[in-house]
Design a protein around this motif. Structure first.
Motif, short mmCIF file in Angstrom:
data_model
loop_
_atom_site.label_atom_id
_atom_site.label_comp_id
_atom_site.label_asym_id
_atom_site.label_seq_id
_atom_site.Cartn_x
_atom_site.Cartn_y
_atom_site.Cartn_z
N GLY A 105 49.58 78.51 35.23
CA GLY A 105 48.51 77.84 35.96
C GLY A 105 48.58 78.01 37.45
O GLY A 105 47.64 77.67 38.17
N ALA A 106 49.69 78.54 37.96
CA ALA A 106 49.86 78.76 39.40
C ALA A 106 49.56 80.23 39.72
O ALA A 106 49.61 81.09 38.84
N PRO A 107 49.26 80.54 40.99
CA PRO A 107 48.98 81.94 41.35
C PRO A 107 50.20 82.84 41.34
O PRO A 107 50.07 84.06 41.39
N TYR A 108 51.41 82.24 41.30
CA TYR A 108 52.64 83.04 41.32
C TYR A 108 53.67 82.45 40.37
O TYR A 108 53.79 81.23 40.22
N SER A 115 59.09 84.73 49.19
CA SER A 115 58.27 85.90 49.54
C SER A 115 58.09 86.80 48.34
O SER A 115 58.83 86.72 47.35
N LEU A 116 57.10 87.71 48.43
CA LEU A 116 56.91 88.74 47.42
C LEU A 116 58.01 89.79 47.51
O LEU A 116 58.34 90.45 46.53
N GLN A 117 58.55 89.97 48.70
CA GLN A 117 59.64 90.92 48.91
C GLN A 117 60.92 90.47 48.21
O GLN A 117 61.70 91.28 47.72
N GLY A 118 61.09 89.17 48.15
CA GLY A 118 62.34 88.58 47.65
C GLY A 118 63.08 87.95 48.81
O GLY A 118 63.20 88.55 49.88
N THR A 119 63.57 86.75 48.61
CA THR A 119 64.20 85.98 49.67
C THR A 119 65.58 85.53 49.23
O THR A 119 65.79 85.19 48.07
N ILE A 120 66.51 85.55 50.18
CA ILE A 120 67.83 84.96 49.92
C ILE A 120 67.75 83.47 50.23
O ILE A 120 67.29 83.07 51.31
N VAL A 121 68.17 82.66 49.28
CA VAL A 121 68.20 81.21 49.44
C VAL A 121 69.67 80.80 49.56
O VAL A 121 70.44 80.92 48.61
N TYR A 122 70.04 80.34 50.77
CA TYR A 122 71.44 80.00 51.02
C TYR A 122 71.53 78.85 51.99
O TYR A 122 71.01 78.96 53.10
N PRO A 123 72.15 77.74 51.61
CA PRO A 123 72.75 77.46 50.31
C PRO A 123 71.74 77.60 49.16
O PRO A 123 70.55 77.36 49.34
N GLY A 124 72.26 77.97 47.99
CA GLY A 124 71.39 78.31 46.88
C GLY A 124 70.99 77.13 46.04
O GLY A 124 71.38 75.98 46.28
N ASN A 125 70.19 77.41 45.01
CA ASN A 125 69.65 76.37 44.13
C ASN A 125 70.75 75.57 43.43
O ASN A 125 70.54 74.42 43.06
N PHE A 126 71.89 76.19 43.23
CA PHE A 126 73.04 75.52 42.62
C PHE A 126 73.47 74.33 43.46
O PHE A 126 73.93 73.32 42.94
N THR A 180 59.73 80.59 59.79
CA THR A 180 58.33 80.46 59.36
C THR A 180 57.92 81.74 58.64
O THR A 180 58.73 82.64 58.43
N GLY A 181 56.63 81.81 58.27
CA GLY A 181 56.13 83.03 57.64
C GLY A 181 56.05 82.94 56.14
O GLY A 181 56.49 83.86 55.43
N ALA A 182 55.49 81.85 55.64
CA ALA A 182 55.27 81.74 54.20
C ALA A 182 54.14 82.67 53.77
O ALA A 182 53.47 83.29 54.60
N ILE A 183 53.91 82.77 52.46
CA ILE A 183 52.80 83.57 51.95
C ILE A 183 51.49 83.01 52.52
O ILE A 183 51.42 81.83 52.90
N PRO A 184 50.42 83.81 52.58
CA PRO A 184 49.18 83.37 53.26
C PRO A 184 48.60 82.06 52.71
O PRO A 184 48.02 81.29 53.47
N GLU A 185 48.77 81.81 51.42
CA GLU A 185 48.19 80.61 50.83
C GLU A 185 48.97 79.34 51.17
O GLU A 185 48.51 78.23 50.91
N ASP A 186 50.17 79.50 51.72
CA ASP A 186 51.08 78.36 51.90
C ASP A 186 51.48 78.26 53.37
O ASP A 186 50.98 79.00 54.23
N PHE A 187 52.38 77.35 53.66
CA PHE A 187 52.95 77.24 55.01
C PHE A 187 54.38 76.74 54.86
O PHE A 187 54.80 76.28 53.81
N SER A 188 55.15 76.87 55.92
CA SER A 188 56.50 76.30 55.94
C SER A 188 56.61 75.37 57.13
O SER A 188 55.96 75.56 58.16
N ALA A 189 57.44 74.35 56.99
CA ALA A 189 57.60 73.37 58.06
C ALA A 189 58.29 74.03 59.26
O ALA A 189 59.28 74.75 59.08
#
Length: 786
Positions: A643-646, A577-588, A520-529
């Motif tokens: 058009g998005a905040p990020y 995140s604003l810090q940067g997140t590792i996505v694994y498995p990745g977008n590929f 958990t711990g998405a940016i304040p405007e969002d949420f994660s399941a």
């Protein structure tokens, strides 16, 4: 002089390792680099002062490195080699006679005393012993493969006459996956594990459609041709439709829609055309047989399969405009990359929407048109899923609703079409998604082919923030369970590595699906399941650790470790995140549009799981550079999200040398018994021959994108890997049996057919893939036994 230069080198290495090691330690990482830096600096000092103890200290560095490396990775050669390779080579350098003699008291002009000689003699034995220990461990590790899983798939035919979908002659290939079931299975048996090594090139054809300087990065050649009677039908990246003689490769006709270039287009490709025979008219009439061509400027064109002429009775003089009903229609943001599905007198079309360009893009609506006239019959919009009657003029589909850019499958007997769905863009921002969008994002959804109404939905990711759209055509087959009951099944591969095995009538899981806790711990405007689904059949890899970071040398490995510790990572589904997140498995994706292949008789599966970590870093809109700077129309670089905040910076997790930070292997071939859900084997696939500066075919197991094909003879064929080869594998064991060099990247799915000569042919298109950097080309390659 040589000793002094060596001392300077060791001092420089010590300073570099110390600087990086302190950064890593402050991030909570390994202390090894600080300790080793101190050892290098001490060795440098001893070399400057001509002290024989330099060899003793360096021997301890080698032994310490050996122990640390073995603790982290065991007998795994490539991670071991990158940790200790330079260190062992420098140890051999120190054993050179000019250096060793310079450290010995015997080299002085004044003869030493016996005590001085004993105390100061530069004996090579400690260093030789340390190097020998390292070489012994290296030798053992080279003979082992801890990533290999040996095993065998069952060979008996569970179903003597399996359901393979709509009727297709054995020697033909009528849909993208051969039939509407998408099995990528040929019932031909001439080619077997015993004779496949004798395959030879039968013919080669070049389309003439080559990559242009103005083309976008993701210009790729991914087509799987169709084979009907004696003709092959295919399309090219710039949407030229071509018909070839299946026996000779001689061109019969071509049609060029002259699609204009557009740098706003994210993808420039064509995965295939769609064939249809009109049974309502005489066989000698024009357009009795049709080929439907999707284009990258959002049109669908009907062509006479015999001549290549436009069928003007379809839509507007043969051309259907797919942008109708879109509230926003920015040029280049919407197009069709995959062949539509023809069934029940309908042509059913999805569309690709540019990822992360804007919040005002086209809809992901799925539409069914009359296959002869082009009249809209129903539309299913995942943002407004309950109303499927055709929208009226002046009405609009839901902006940015989840789209389906991949290939559909269908069951005519059940009257269902199966849609692999993506998520609403922007991919990494879940704010403001409607209830309907939340329900259908990143799902496999079954629609009634007559009405477009939803019959069932199976979501594979909740509140997707990682671009984990379902990328692959669902594969249909019947599975015989342990009780002997035959269950109509669907096999759905996903980017995150889960393979969903479902009852295709209801969407209920055949292999259990559970919910597991997620970070958990998405940016304040969002949420994660709080939880995410996990299939009981999964190629989801273990979570990454710092020890998984890799590099060709200890220096870029240190940089990767620092990068790993600097980014946010708590396992699969770590929120952006604003810090940067590792996505694994990745977008590929572990699996992508190439999907998997199944043998419906043996009820087994063959696939190509790929592992490549990505990173994503959110950027506040007011910090995004002016348009045109550092942005990419792909999965690497800045995605603006206008058009998005990020916005989001994204791309593979790479070392300073541009190679993956995670340890190899990055790609495998694997076999699964679908009756038990057990993975039978998993073997490294592909070499770094076309990745490395020096073309050495080291079999590390490399990434790939493309799909496999199975034949009833027990052979699986696959190109896809980032080295330019087509390979054949024993379906039972996964062992490689044959390979042939391709003139360009083979990022397409092969197919098989019978020629007039009665021979079985295997065909692949080789044209390369812009994003993965394989060689571009325009080749169609056909092989057969001598």
């Amino acid at each position: 002089m040589l000793v002094s230069l060596t001392a300077i080198l060791f001092a420089f290495i010590g300073i570099a390792l110390g600087y990086g090691g302190i950064k890593l330690a402050l991030l909570g990482g390994s202390l090894y680099y600080i300790i080793t830096a101190a050892g290098f600096l001490l060795t440098a000092i001893l070399l400057f002062t001509r002290r024989a103890a330099a060899l003793w200290v360096y021997a301890l560095i080698i032994l310490g490195t050996l122990g640390w490396a073995f603790y982290e990775v065991g007998f795994d050669w490539w991670p071991l080699g990158s940790r200790g390779g330079i260190i062992v080579l420098l140890g051999l350098w120190l054993l050179l006679p000019p250096i060793r003699k310079a450290l010995s008291p015997a080299s002085r002009e004044v003869a030493p005393t016996i005590e001085q000689a004993r105390a100061g003699s530069a004996s090579p034995l400690p260093l030789l012993g340390a190097i020998a220990a390292a070489l012994i461990v290296a030798g053992i590790s080279i003979t082992k493969d801890p990533h290999n899983l040996d095993g065998s798939l069952p060979t008996e035919a569970v179903a003597a006459t399996p359901d393979m979908g709509n009727t297709v002659p054995d020697g033909e290939w009528h849909q993208y996956g051969r039939t509407q079931y998408g099995q990528r299975y040929s019932p031909l048996t001439q080619i077997t594990p015993e004779n496949v090594a004798s395959l030879q090139l039968a013919w080669q054809y070049q389309t003439g459609d080559v990559r242009q300087p103005q083309d976008v990065t993701e210009t790729t050649y991914q087509v799987t041709p169709l084979k009907i009677e004696d003709t092959l039908y295919l399309c090219t990246p710039h949407n030229i439709a071509i018909a070839l003689d299946a026996d000779t490769g001689k061109e019969k006709w071509r049609y060029n829609p002259e699609v204009s270039a557009n740098t706003q287009r994210q993808h420039q490709t064509c995965r295939g055309v769609t064939y249809w025979k009109d049974q309502s008219v005489a066989a000698d009439q024009a357009c009795y047989e049709r080929v439907y061509l999707p284009t990258s400027d959002a049109h669908l064109i009907a062509l006479d399969a015999k001549t290549g002429q436009i069928c003007e009775s379809f839509a507007d003089k043969g051309v259907l405009d797919l942008t109708r009903g879109m509230k926003y229609n920015p040029s280049g943001y919407y197009y069709s990359t995959s062949p539509p599905t023809a069934m029940d007198g309908k042509i059913i079309v999805g569309g690709a929407v540019n990822d992360n360009f804007s919040t005002q893009e086209q809809s992901g609506v799925i539409r069914a048109f009359d296959i002869l006239t082009g009249q809209l019959l129903w539309n299913w919009d995942s943002g407004n899923p309950d109303v499927t009657t055709p929208i009226a003029d002046g009405e609009h589909y839901t902006t940015n609703s989840p789209n389906s850019w991949s290939v559909f499958s269908a069951d005519e007997n059940l009257g269902l079409i199966y849609i692999p769905l993506g998520n609403q863009v922007p991919d990494q921002l879940g704010m403001g998604r409607s209830e309907a969008v939340e329900k259908y994002s990143s799902s496999i959804t079954a629609l009634d082919v007559k009405t477009g109404q939803v019959r069932w939905v199976r979501q594979t990711v909740h509140h997707d923030l990682w671009d984990m759209d379902v990328p692959a055509q669902p594969v249909l087959l019947d599975i015989t369970n342990k009780s002997g009951q035959v269950v109509p099944a669907l096999v759905g591969p996903t980017k995150q590595g889960d393979i969903y095995v479902l009852d295709r009538r209801t969407g209920e899981a055949i292999i259990p699906v559970t919910e597991v806790a997620a970070p958990t711990g998405a940016i304040p405007e969002d949420f994660s399941a709080p939880t995410q689904p996990l299939s009981g059949l999964s190629f989801n890899p273990p979570p990454l650790t710092e020890a998984n970071m890799w590099g060709a040398t200890m220096f870029d490995q240190l940089a990767c470790r620092i990068q790993f510790r600097s980014l946010r990572y708590e396992g699969r589904y770590t929120p952006p995140s604003l810090q940067g997140t590792i996505v694994y498995p990745g977008n590929f994706g572990v699996f992508n549009w190439g999907s998997v292949a199944v043998d419906p008789k043996r009820q087994v599966m063959f696939g190509m799981p790929t592992y490549l970590a990505f990173t994503s870093r959110l950027v506040p809109a007011d910090q995004i550079p002016p348009k045109g700077e550092d942005e990419k129309a792909s999965e690497q670089g800045l995605n603006r999200n206008d058009g998005a905040p990020y916005g989001v910076f994204m791309g593979p997790l790479l070392s300073p040398l541009g190679i993956p930070c995670q340890s190899p292997p990055w790609g495998y071939v694997a076999g699964v018994d679908l009756r038990t859900g057990k993975i039978a084997y998993k073997h490294k696939n592909g070499t770094v021959e076309d990745m490395a500066p020096v073309p050495i075919p080291l079999k590390l197991g490399v990434p790939g994108i493309g799909g496999p094909m199975i034949t009833a003879g027990g052979v699986a064929f696959l190109g896809a890997a980032v080295d330019d080869y087509l390979r054949a594998y024993d379906l039972t064991t996964g062992k490689q049996l044959w390979q042939t060099r391709l003139p360009a990247g083979g990022q397409s799915t092969p197919m098989s057919y019978t020629g007039k000569d009665g021979k079985q042919y295997v065909l692949i298109v080789a044209g390369g893939h812009g994003s993965v950097g394989t060689k571009a080309g325009d080749y169609v390659m056909s092989y057969k036994l001598p």
